[in-house]
Design an enzyme around this catalytic site. Sequence first.
Site, PDB file in Angstrom:
ATOM      1  N   LYS A 110       0.843  -1.194   0.000  1.00  0.00           N
ATOM      2  CA  LYS A 110       0.000   0.000   0.000  1.00  0.00           C
ATOM      3  C   LYS A 110       0.880   1.246   0.000  1.00  0.00           C
ATOM      4  O   LYS A 110       2.089   1.177   0.228  1.00  0.00           O
ATOM      5  CB  LYS A 110      -0.931  -0.006   1.218  1.00  0.00           C
ATOM      6  CG  LYS A 110      -0.213   0.086   2.564  1.00  0.00           C
ATOM      7  CD  LYS A 110      -1.206   0.070   3.706  1.00  0.00           C
ATOM      8  CE  LYS A 110      -0.480   0.164   5.055  1.00  0.00           C
ATOM      9  NZ  LYS A 110      -1.432   0.231   6.185  1.00  0.00           N
TER      10      LYS A 110
ATOM     11  N   ARG B 135      -9.789   0.876  15.830  1.00  0.00           N
ATOM     12  CA  ARG B 135      -9.846   1.615  14.577  1.00  0.00           C
ATOM     13  C   ARG B 135     -10.873   0.859  13.741  1.00  0.00           C
ATOM     14  O   ARG B 135     -12.025   0.794  14.141  1.00  0.00           O
ATOM     15  CB  ARG B 135      -8.445   1.654  13.947  1.00  0.00           C
ATOM     16  CG  ARG B 135      -8.230   2.704  12.896  1.00  0.00           C
ATOM     17  CD  ARG B 135      -6.789   2.740  12.420  1.00  0.00           C
ATOM     18  NE  ARG B 135      -6.337   1.436  11.933  1.00  0.00           N
ATOM     19  CZ  ARG B 135      -5.111   1.206  11.454  1.00  0.00           C
ATOM     20  NH1 ARG B 135      -4.217   2.190  11.445  1.00  0.00           N
ATOM     21  NH2 ARG B 135      -4.768   0.019  11.009  1.00  0.00           N
TER      22      ARG B 135
ATOM     23  N   TYR C 228      17.926  29.560   7.091  1.00  0.00           N
ATOM     24  CA  TYR C 228      16.839  30.290   7.728  1.00  0.00           C
ATOM     25  C   TYR C 228      16.977  30.258   9.245  1.00  0.00           C
ATOM     26  O   TYR C 228      17.285  29.227   9.841  1.00  0.00           O
ATOM     27  CB  TYR C 228      15.488  29.670   7.352  1.00  0.00           C
ATOM     28  CG  TYR C 228      15.096  29.859   5.912  1.00  0.00           C
ATOM     29  CD1 TYR C 228      14.824  31.123   5.404  1.00  0.00           C
ATOM     30  CD2 TYR C 228      14.974  28.765   5.066  1.00  0.00           C
ATOM     31  CE1 TYR C 228      14.443  31.295   4.082  1.00  0.00           C
ATOM     32  CE2 TYR C 228      14.590  28.919   3.740  1.00  0.00           C
ATOM     33  CZ  TYR C 228      14.330  30.187   3.256  1.00  0.00           C
ATOM     34  OH  TYR C 228      13.955  30.346   1.947  1.00  0.00           O
TER      35      TYR C 228
END
EC number: 5.1.1.1
Length: 366
Positions: free
Chosen positions: A33, A129, A253
């Site tokens: 998957k 789930r 950054y």
Amino acid sequence: MRPAQASIDLEALRHNYRLAKRLGGSKALAVVKADAYGHGAVPCAQALEPEADGFAVACIEEALELRQAGIRAPILLLEGFFEHDELRLIAEHDLWTVAATPQQVRALAAFQSPRPLRVWLKMDSGMHRLGLSPEDFRAAWLRLRGLPQIASLVLMTHLARADELDCSRTDEQAVAFALTAGGMRAETSLRNSPGLLGWPALRNDWSRPGLMLYGANPFPQDTENTAQLRPVMTLRSRIILVRDLPVGEPVGYGARFVAERPTRVGVVAMGYADGYPQFAPNGTPVLVDGQVCPLIGRVSMDMLTVDLTDHPQADIGATVQLWGQAPRVGPLATQCNVSAYQLLCGLKRVPRTYVASAAVGEVAAR
């Protein structure tokens, strides 16, 4: 062309599948998957099909991609079907489906299939789930087992905390599943990758190896079994610029790194848009032409920077290995507070090259 590339070792993939079979002592569905966890579902399935007992995917779209590529082995839909109309496609393409909700069970019972379907009945043993309650699980088995449109039933559940070797939840789930499935004459499926690698007492007829197929360790530490895994993906790029920074100058950054010594900085064509973790800390190791160098500064969208001070021979064009045999993706993920699953599945724009083995030349690029 931009030098970022993921090399996929298909022989390592086959080795890891064989390890799963050996540890499980059972049949095994190779879980491909999510585009084979970022490795390419079609080429991975093609490499495994001669020896795989079958494959598992999340949804029918992923299964149809494999069928259209010529994969004829069994394919299981781990989430089952979402619409009643998908049952026709499941039958047409000879797919196997999970039934994990009362709605799916009712749809299967009412479906007039042109061919009998192989159904995997899923029980919720503690994952909470998908999955039927123990009462609904037994009722579904009684309802489906004698229907002409059902060829066979496999009983399955999913382990929630098998990657925690000191947690009792796995044993509790196994007991709950065994108590409910007791007396049901059907094959069973319980073990996922951590279940195979870390819980040898568990037994089932079908295992479902996923992460381990790709050589990643589901545990925070190595074990005798995980030491046998071979990384399938090696993520590489190259240095595209080298610059020298004086003491006190920052990189990137937010000035997260400031040079405390004269520092030779290599800029690498790899960033978080490629799938490298944005918040990898200073000191995260990479290999530059085989030598360990620390990442410095914040990872940008398309680039990152490494400290080359201790490796003065490294220059523009040097190969940078972000993960693979070293550094391993699991420890890297832990260091960056993400999961190996997330890193492997997150390579959206990095081209993949497939090799027959680490010692053999490139065979295809996709």
